[in-house]
Design a protein around this motif. Sequence first.
Motif, PDB file in Angstrom:
ATOM      1  N   MET A   1       0.839  -1.191   0.000  1.00 24.59           N
ATOM      2  CA  MET A   1       0.000   0.000   0.000  1.00 24.59           C
ATOM      3  C   MET A   1       0.882   1.251   0.000  1.00 24.59           C
ATOM      4  O   MET A   1       1.826   1.367   0.785  1.00 24.59           O
ATOM      5  N   ASP A   2       0.567   2.153  -0.887  1.00 24.83           N
ATOM      6  CA  ASP A   2       1.229   3.456  -0.935  1.00 24.83           C
ATOM      7  C   ASP A   2       0.584   4.378   0.096  1.00 24.83           C
ATOM      8  O   ASP A   2      -0.619   4.290   0.360  1.00 24.83           O
ATOM      9  N   LEU A   3       1.371   5.251   0.699  1.00 22.68           N
ATOM     10  CA  LEU A   3       0.860   6.296   1.587  1.00 22.68           C
ATOM     11  C   LEU A   3       1.135   7.639   0.949  1.00 22.68           C
ATOM     12  O   LEU A   3       2.291   7.978   0.685  1.00 22.68           O
ATOM     13  N   ASN A   4       0.086   8.410   0.676  1.00 21.78           N
ATOM     14  CA  ASN A   4       0.290   9.738   0.106  1.00 21.78           C
ATOM     15  C   ASN A   4      -0.257  10.813   1.028  1.00 21.78           C
ATOM     16  O   ASN A   4      -1.159  10.575   1.830  1.00 21.78           O
ATOM     17  N   ALA A   5       0.334  12.001   0.930  1.00 25.72           N
ATOM     18  CA  ALA A   5      -0.126  13.131   1.733  1.00 25.72           C
ATOM     19  C   ALA A   5       0.000  14.408   0.914  1.00 25.72           C
ATOM     20  O   ALA A   5       0.848  14.512   0.025  1.00 25.72           O
ATOM     21  N   ASP A   6      -0.869  15.372   1.211  1.00 22.28           N
ATOM     22  CA  ASP A   6      -0.830  16.673   0.546  1.00 22.28           C
ATOM     23  C   ASP A   6       0.238  17.529   1.216  1.00 22.28           C
ATOM     24  O   ASP A   6       0.154  17.798   2.422  1.00 22.28           O
TER      25      ASP A   6
ATOM     26  N   LEU B   1       7.343  13.734   5.130  1.00 20.76           N
ATOM     27  CA  LEU B   1       8.177  13.072   4.118  1.00 20.76           C
ATOM     28  C   LEU B   1       8.996  11.925   4.697  1.00 20.76           C
ATOM     29  O   LEU B   1       9.493  11.081   3.950  1.00 20.76           O
ATOM     30  N   ALA B   2       9.114  11.888   6.005  1.00 24.73           N
ATOM     31  CA  ALA B   2       9.810  10.764   6.646  1.00 24.73           C
ATOM     32  C   ALA B   2       8.893   9.552   6.797  1.00 24.73           C
ATOM     33  O   ALA B   2       9.366   8.470   7.148  1.00 24.73           O
ATOM     34  N   CYS B   3       7.583   9.723   6.512  1.00 25.16           N
ATOM     35  CA  CYS B   3       6.614   8.641   6.718  1.00 25.16           C
ATOM     36  C   CYS B   3       5.952   8.180   5.429  1.00 25.16           C
ATOM     37  O   CYS B   3       5.704   6.978   5.257  1.00 25.16           O
TER      38      CYS B   3
ATOM     39  N   ALA C   1       1.651  14.530  11.143  1.00 19.86           N
ATOM     40  CA  ALA C   1       2.893  13.764  11.034  1.00 19.86           C
ATOM     41  C   ALA C   1       2.916  12.604  12.031  1.00 19.86           C
ATOM     42  O   ALA C   1       3.292  11.477  11.683  1.00 19.86           O
ATOM     43  N   ALA C   2       2.498  12.855  13.254  1.00 22.46           N
ATOM     44  CA  ALA C   2       2.456  11.791  14.260  1.00 22.46           C
ATOM     45  C   ALA C   2       1.451  10.724  13.861  1.00 22.46           C
ATOM     46  O   ALA C   2       1.691   9.522  14.037  1.00 22.46           O
ATOM     47  N   LEU C   3       0.326  11.156  13.302  1.00 21.64           N
ATOM     48  CA  LEU C   3      -0.680  10.200  12.859  1.00 21.64           C
ATOM     49  C   LEU C   3      -0.157   9.360  11.702  1.00 21.64           C
ATOM     50  O   LEU C   3      -0.385   8.150  11.649  1.00 21.64           O
ATOM     51  N   ALA C   4       0.563   9.987  10.781  1.00 19.62           N
ATOM     52  CA  ALA C   4       1.135   9.247   9.655  1.00 19.62           C
ATOM     53  C   ALA C   4       2.100   8.179  10.136  1.00 19.62           C
ATOM     54  O   ALA C   4       2.124   7.060   9.609  1.00 19.62           O
ATOM     55  N   ARG C   5       2.892   8.496  11.149  1.00 15.42           N
ATOM     56  CA  ARG C   5       3.815   7.505  11.706  1.00 15.42           C
ATOM     57  C   ARG C   5       3.049   6.339  12.314  1.00 15.42           C
ATOM     58  O   ARG C   5       3.422   5.175  12.139  1.00 15.42           O
ATOM     59  N   ARG C   6       1.968   6.633  13.020  1.00 12.78           N
ATOM     60  CA  ARG C   6       1.166   5.567  13.628  1.00 12.78           C
ATOM     61  C   ARG C   6       0.529   4.677  12.555  1.00 12.78           C
ATOM     62  O   ARG C   6       0.501   3.457  12.687  1.00 12.78           O
ATOM     63  N   VAL C   7       0.021   5.309  11.504  1.00 11.71           N
ATOM     64  CA  VAL C   7      -0.619   4.542  10.431  1.00 11.71           C
ATOM     65  C   VAL C   7       0.393   3.637   9.754  1.00 11.71           C
ATOM     66  O   VAL C   7       0.130   2.445   9.533  1.00 11.71           O
ATOM     67  N   ARG C   8       1.564   4.168   9.442  1.00 14.41           N
ATOM     68  CA  ARG C   8       2.569   3.348   8.767  1.00 14.41           C
ATOM     69  C   ARG C   8       2.994   2.172   9.651  1.00 14.41           C
ATOM     70  O   ARG C   8       3.113   1.039   9.174  1.00 14.41           O
ATOM     71  N   THR C   9       3.218   2.422  10.926  1.00  8.72           N
ATOM     72  CA  THR C   9       3.611   1.356  11.848  1.00  8.72           C
ATOM     73  C   THR C   9       2.523   0.287  11.935  1.00  8.72           C
ATOM     74  O   THR C   9       2.810  -0.914  11.900  1.00  8.72           O
TER      75      THR C   9
ATOM     76  N   GLU D   1       2.880  -3.609  10.872  1.00  6.06           N
ATOM     77  CA  GLU D   1       2.653  -4.657  11.877  1.00  6.06           C
ATOM     78  C   GLU D   1       1.553  -5.623  11.428  1.00  6.06           C
ATOM     79  O   GLU D   1       1.531  -6.780  11.854  1.00  6.06           O
ATOM     80  N   ALA D   2       0.662  -5.137  10.551  1.00  6.31           N
ATOM     81  CA  ALA D   2      -0.405  -5.993  10.022  1.00  6.31           C
ATOM     82  C   ALA D   2       0.061  -6.785   8.795  1.00  6.31           C
ATOM     83  O   ALA D   2      -0.729  -7.497   8.179  1.00  6.31           O
ATOM     84  N   GLY D   3       1.338  -6.643   8.457  1.00  3.67           N
ATOM     85  CA  GLY D   3       1.896  -7.394   7.334  1.00  3.67           C
ATOM     86  C   GLY D   3       1.736  -6.723   5.985  1.00  3.67           C
ATOM     87  O   GLY D   3       1.959  -7.359   4.939  1.00  3.67           O
ATOM     88  N   VAL D   4       1.381  -5.434   5.990  1.00  4.61           N
ATOM     89  CA  VAL D   4       1.205  -4.704   4.734  1.00  4.61           C
ATOM     90  C   VAL D   4       2.527  -4.085   4.323  1.00  4.61           C
ATOM     91  O   VAL D   4       3.175  -3.387   5.120  1.00  4.61           O
ATOM     92  N   SER D   5       2.941  -4.312   3.078  1.00  2.96           N
ATOM     93  CA  SER D   5       4.155  -3.690   2.557  1.00  2.96           C
ATOM     94  C   SER D   5       3.829  -2.263   2.139  1.00  2.96           C
ATOM     95  O   SER D   5       2.954  -2.038   1.298  1.00  2.96           O
ATOM     96  N   VAL D   6       4.510  -1.307   2.738  1.00  2.00           N
ATOM     97  CA  VAL D   6       4.269   0.101   2.430  1.00  2.00           C
ATOM     98  C   VAL D   6       5.292   0.564   1.415  1.00  2.00           C
ATOM     99  O   VAL D   6       6.492   0.645   1.708  1.00  2.00           O
TER     100      VAL D   6
END
Length: 249
Positions: free
Chosen positions: A1-6, A23-25, A228-236, A240-245
């Motif tokens: 799954m790709d993660l995009n942000a404005d 951009l770090a997430c 930014a903090a939310l993006a870090r939580r989502v990526r983690t 952890e759910a086995g999704v390749s980001v």
Amino acid sequence: MDLNADLGEGFGRWTLTDDDALLACVTSANVACGFHAGDASVMRRVCDAAAANGVRIGAQVSYRDLAGFGRRSMDVPPAELTAETAYQIGALRVFAEAAGATVSYVKPHGALYNRVVRDEDQAAAVVAGVRLAGGRLAVLGLPGSRLLAHAAAAGLPAVEEAFADRAYTPQGTLVPRDRPGAVVHDADAVVRRSVGMAVYRAVTGADGTRVPVSARSLCLHGDTPGAAALARRVRTALEEAGVSVRAFT
């Protein structure tokens, strides 16, 4: 799954998004191209940072509406919208290439994004602008939208996306921002919805029903508090759910 942000949603001395932290997430950056936000200096800075972080750069094109942040629907003649779409892509491409990267995709913003879900003429005009800009760029949009249908018909990669922090109608469209509950503010809920969309391909709609979701990219809005903090939580949580980001381009 790709993660995009404005990103790049500032102008002059005014800033809105924490671009460096996001951009770090994220894996893809939707960069404002000057019509709803962003200016030359902002675009250059964000492109430099995105390239340094290995993040894909996308042109977030909009109606010409700085005062309304691109969230006011406008009746722009198709030929004019085509030219303005290409113009915005071209402006961002200069700074992306100067940073040693490229513009990989295009995503409409705000009112234009919602308009091209159903409006044939406006959707066709945006795709014509992408083609005019050249490079066979991918087009990012809502599943089932006229935008993605026109992109696919034009031979462009049509990429479906979902929104972790926006409420959905039973039909799979976004609840308009002027309605209560349109934006999901609870961070825990956003994280749960993100995993559900990526793993189970579904989300709970605004009416409580199960809404199927088909997406290769997940959008996190950069202008929400604590983005930014939310993006870090989502990526983690995804990892952890086995999704390749990873980026879709």
